[in-house]
Design a protein around this motif. Sequence first.
Motif, PDB file in Angstrom:
ATOM      1  N   LEU A 133      58.405 -34.409  67.855  1.00 47.21           N
ATOM      2  CA  LEU A 133      58.025 -34.825  66.507  1.00 47.21           C
ATOM      3  C   LEU A 133      58.988 -35.887  65.989  1.00 47.21           C
ATOM      4  N   SER A 134      58.507 -36.712  65.080  1.00 43.97           N
ATOM      5  CA  SER A 134      59.386 -37.662  64.404  1.00 43.97           C
ATOM      6  C   SER A 134      60.342 -36.884  63.498  1.00 43.97           C
ATOM      7  N   LYS A 135      61.381 -37.551  63.037  1.00 42.03           N
ATOM      8  CA  LYS A 135      62.356 -36.904  62.159  1.00 42.03           C
ATOM      9  C   LYS A 135      61.677 -36.403  60.883  1.00 42.03           C
ATOM     10  N   GLY A 136      60.746 -37.207  60.366  1.00 45.85           N
ATOM     11  CA  GLY A 136      60.043 -36.811  59.152  1.00 45.85           C
ATOM     12  C   GLY A 136      59.224 -35.546  59.335  1.00 45.85           C
ATOM     13  N   TYR A 137      58.545 -35.426  60.473  1.00 47.24           N
ATOM     14  CA  TYR A 137      57.746 -34.225  60.716  1.00 47.24           C
ATOM     15  C   TYR A 137      58.621 -33.009  61.026  1.00 47.24           C
ATOM     16  N   ARG A 138      59.764 -33.226  61.658  1.00 43.58           N
ATOM     17  CA  ARG A 138      60.696 -32.106  61.845  1.00 43.58           C
ATOM     18  C   ARG A 138      61.182 -31.598  60.487  1.00 43.58           C
ATOM     19  N   GLN A 139      61.377 -32.543  59.549  1.00 46.84           N
ATOM     20  CA  GLN A 139      61.780 -32.156  58.203  1.00 46.84           C
ATOM     21  C   GLN A 139      60.683 -31.323  57.534  1.00 46.84           C
ATOM     22  N   ARG A 140      59.436 -31.709  57.747  1.00 53.36           N
ATOM     23  CA  ARG A 140      58.316 -30.950  57.178  1.00 53.36           C
ATOM     24  C   ARG A 140      58.249 -29.543  57.765  1.00 53.36           C
ATOM     25  N   VAL A 141      58.449 -29.453  59.071  1.00 49.79           N
ATOM     26  CA  VAL A 141      58.420 -28.133  59.709  1.00 49.79           C
ATOM     27  C   VAL A 141      59.582 -27.280  59.200  1.00 49.79           C
ATOM     28  N   GLY A 142      60.739 -27.925  58.971  1.00 52.26           N
ATOM     29  CA  GLY A 142      61.877 -27.201  58.411  1.00 52.26           C
ATOM     30  C   GLY A 142      61.572 -26.640  57.036  1.00 52.26           C
ATOM     31  N   LEU A 143      60.882 -27.418  56.210  1.00 52.17           N
ATOM     32  CA  LEU A 143      60.501 -26.929  54.885  1.00 52.17           C
ATOM     33  C   LEU A 143      59.428 -25.848  55.001  1.00 52.17           C
ATOM     34  N   ALA A 144      58.553 -25.997  55.976  1.00 48.05           N
ATOM     35  CA  ALA A 144      57.524 -24.970  56.187  1.00 48.05           C
ATOM     36  C   ALA A 144      58.162 -23.616  56.476  1.00 48.05           C
ATOM     37  N   GLN A 145      59.221 -23.586  57.309  1.00 44.62           N
ATOM     38  CA  GLN A 145      59.874 -22.302  57.609  1.00 44.62           C
ATOM     39  C   GLN A 145      60.519 -21.717  56.361  1.00 44.62           C
ATOM     40  N   ALA A 146      61.021 -22.592  55.463  1.00 44.78           N
ATOM     41  CA  ALA A 146      61.620 -22.094  54.222  1.00 44.78           C
ATOM     42  C   ALA A 146      60.577 -21.439  53.330  1.00 44.78           C
ATOM     43  N   LEU A 147      59.321 -21.906  53.434  1.00 44.89           N
ATOM     44  CA  LEU A 147      58.250 -21.400  52.577  1.00 44.89           C
ATOM     45  C   LEU A 147      57.530 -20.192  53.167  1.00 44.89           C
ATOM     46  N   VAL A 148      57.831 -19.872  54.432  1.00 46.20           N
ATOM     47  CA  VAL A 148      57.206 -18.693  55.055  1.00 46.20           C
ATOM     48  C   VAL A 148      57.547 -17.444  54.239  1.00 46.20           C
ATOM     49  N   GLY A 149      56.541 -16.664  53.936  1.00 48.87           N
ATOM     50  CA  GLY A 149      56.737 -15.462  53.134  1.00 48.87           C
ATOM     51  C   GLY A 149      56.699 -15.708  51.642  1.00 48.87           C
ATOM     52  N   ASN A 150      56.502 -16.988  51.242  1.00 51.50           N
ATOM     53  CA  ASN A 150      56.393 -17.364  49.830  1.00 51.50           C
ATOM     54  C   ASN A 150      57.553 -16.810  48.995  1.00 51.50           C
ATOM     55  N   PRO A 151      58.809 -17.142  49.364  1.00 49.21           N
ATOM     56  CA  PRO A 151      59.967 -16.610  48.631  1.00 49.21           C
ATOM     57  C   PRO A 151      60.029 -17.149  47.205  1.00 49.21           C
ATOM     58  N   GLU A 152      60.581 -16.335  46.311  1.00 49.16           N
ATOM     59  CA  GLU A 152      60.653 -16.739  44.911  1.00 49.16           C
ATOM     60  C   GLU A 152      61.678 -17.845  44.671  1.00 49.16           C
ATOM     61  N   VAL A 153      62.702 -17.914  45.527  1.00 50.27           N
ATOM     62  CA  VAL A 153      63.798 -18.865  45.350  1.00 50.27           C
ATOM     63  C   VAL A 153      63.844 -19.812  46.539  1.00 50.27           C
ATOM     64  N   LEU A 154      63.966 -21.114  46.259  1.00 53.55           N
ATOM     65  CA  LEU A 154      64.071 -22.126  47.311  1.00 53.55           C
ATOM     66  C   LEU A 154      65.376 -22.897  47.131  1.00 53.55           C
ATOM     67  N   ILE A 155      66.129 -23.014  48.210  1.00 54.03           N
ATOM     68  CA  ILE A 155      67.355 -23.811  48.235  1.00 54.03           C
ATOM     69  C   ILE A 155      67.087 -24.973  49.184  1.00 54.03           C
ATOM     70  N   LEU A 156      67.001 -26.181  48.660  1.00 59.19           N
ATOM     71  CA  LEU A 156      66.603 -27.348  49.452  1.00 59.19           C
ATOM     72  C   LEU A 156      67.733 -28.368  49.494  1.00 59.19           C
ATOM     73  N   ASP A 157      68.242 -28.617  50.679  1.00 61.52           N
ATOM     74  CA  ASP A 157      69.339 -29.565  50.875  1.00 61.52           C
ATOM     75  C   ASP A 157      68.786 -30.827  51.539  1.00 61.52           C
ATOM     76  N   GLU A 158      68.676 -31.885  50.779  1.00 58.52           N
ATOM     77  CA  GLU A 158      68.154 -33.168  51.255  1.00 58.52           C
ATOM     78  C   GLU A 158      66.754 -33.035  51.865  1.00 58.52           C
ATOM     79  N   PRO A 159      65.776 -32.567  51.120  1.00 53.85           N
ATOM     80  CA  PRO A 159      64.447 -32.330  51.698  1.00 53.85           C
ATOM     81  C   PRO A 159      63.670 -33.585  52.068  1.00 53.85           C
ATOM     82  N   THR A 160      64.060 -34.760  51.551  1.00 49.21           N
ATOM     83  CA  THR A 160      63.306 -35.980  51.868  1.00 49.21           C
ATOM     84  C   THR A 160      63.970 -36.842  52.933  1.00 49.21           C
ATOM     85  N   VAL A 161      65.042 -36.345  53.544  1.00 51.12           N
ATOM     86  CA  VAL A 161      65.714 -37.108  54.601  1.00 51.12           C
ATOM     87  C   VAL A 161      64.748 -37.358  55.753  1.00 51.12           C
TER      88      VAL A 161
END
Length: 316
Positions: A133-161
Amino acid sequence: MITVENLVKQYGDFRAVDDLSFTVEKGEILGFLGPNGAGKSTTMNMITGYNSATEGNVTINGFNVYDEPEKAKRCIGYLPEIPPVYPDMRVKEYLKFCTELKEVPKKDRKAEVERVMELLHVKHMENKLIKHLSKGYRQRVGLAQALVGNPEVLILDEPTVGLDPMQITWMRELIRSLGREHTIILSSHILFEVNAVCDRVLIINHGKKVVIDTPDNIIRTLGGTTGVRVVVDAGEEAFGNVIGKLGNVSQWNALEENPGEGLHAYAVYFADDKENRDHLFRLFAAQSVTLYEMNAIQKTLEDVFIEMTGKEDATC
């Protein structure tokens, strides 16, 4: 909801985080800023439970991160600066693995993988190896794992890199929409992004809280009006003679722009914070200089950040 109380992280005689306290409410997006070495990553690691605190407490939705770590961690989705993806796994396979790690009920796992793939627009990549995957799509997959389980709190470090300009715009809109239902801490090097997305901003330096407020309030209270941009029909020498009659001008300079034939643009800065535009207007009129435009020059969040942290650049 996130509550951080008197948080300290000490290494020998050095405090990476020094008595830091703040609260983030549900439905709020907090921008987290500070120069390199300010303690941002250390703080986020302590909030998520990846690192222990020397002193202080963190509670996530009422669960103490250190006393009830399993309950607290179930409430958190974390995207670190380097996404925690496994390059030799396929996208769908990896996200299914994440549902197992986060103990999503077995009957819901397939639907949850589909949900986060659709949300992050990676469904068409589901059978690709992550390393391809491109770096951008790896970033999307990384955010997808953070959203698994629909957690109430999200901690995002440089999500648009790694995202291109269109993807960045899309990602910002996604974060805004997530902010309606989640508590979000967003760390970013892009101060325009923080200003556009976040409800409040926390700036830290040397591990200490410098300020926490809305971006507009920070700019208005700590930045203020630094000067005015004027467009007149006077060249530099004539303009300098006129402006010299106003005693509280600290600096002025010609601007590299072409406002029109026979016109010149200047920036004028004052030695005090008073409203000076009325005096300037009357001065031009008295000296027979025609004023075509006059606009306040406002400091940006980036300007305020640099001044408050004492840095020559806006790296955060």
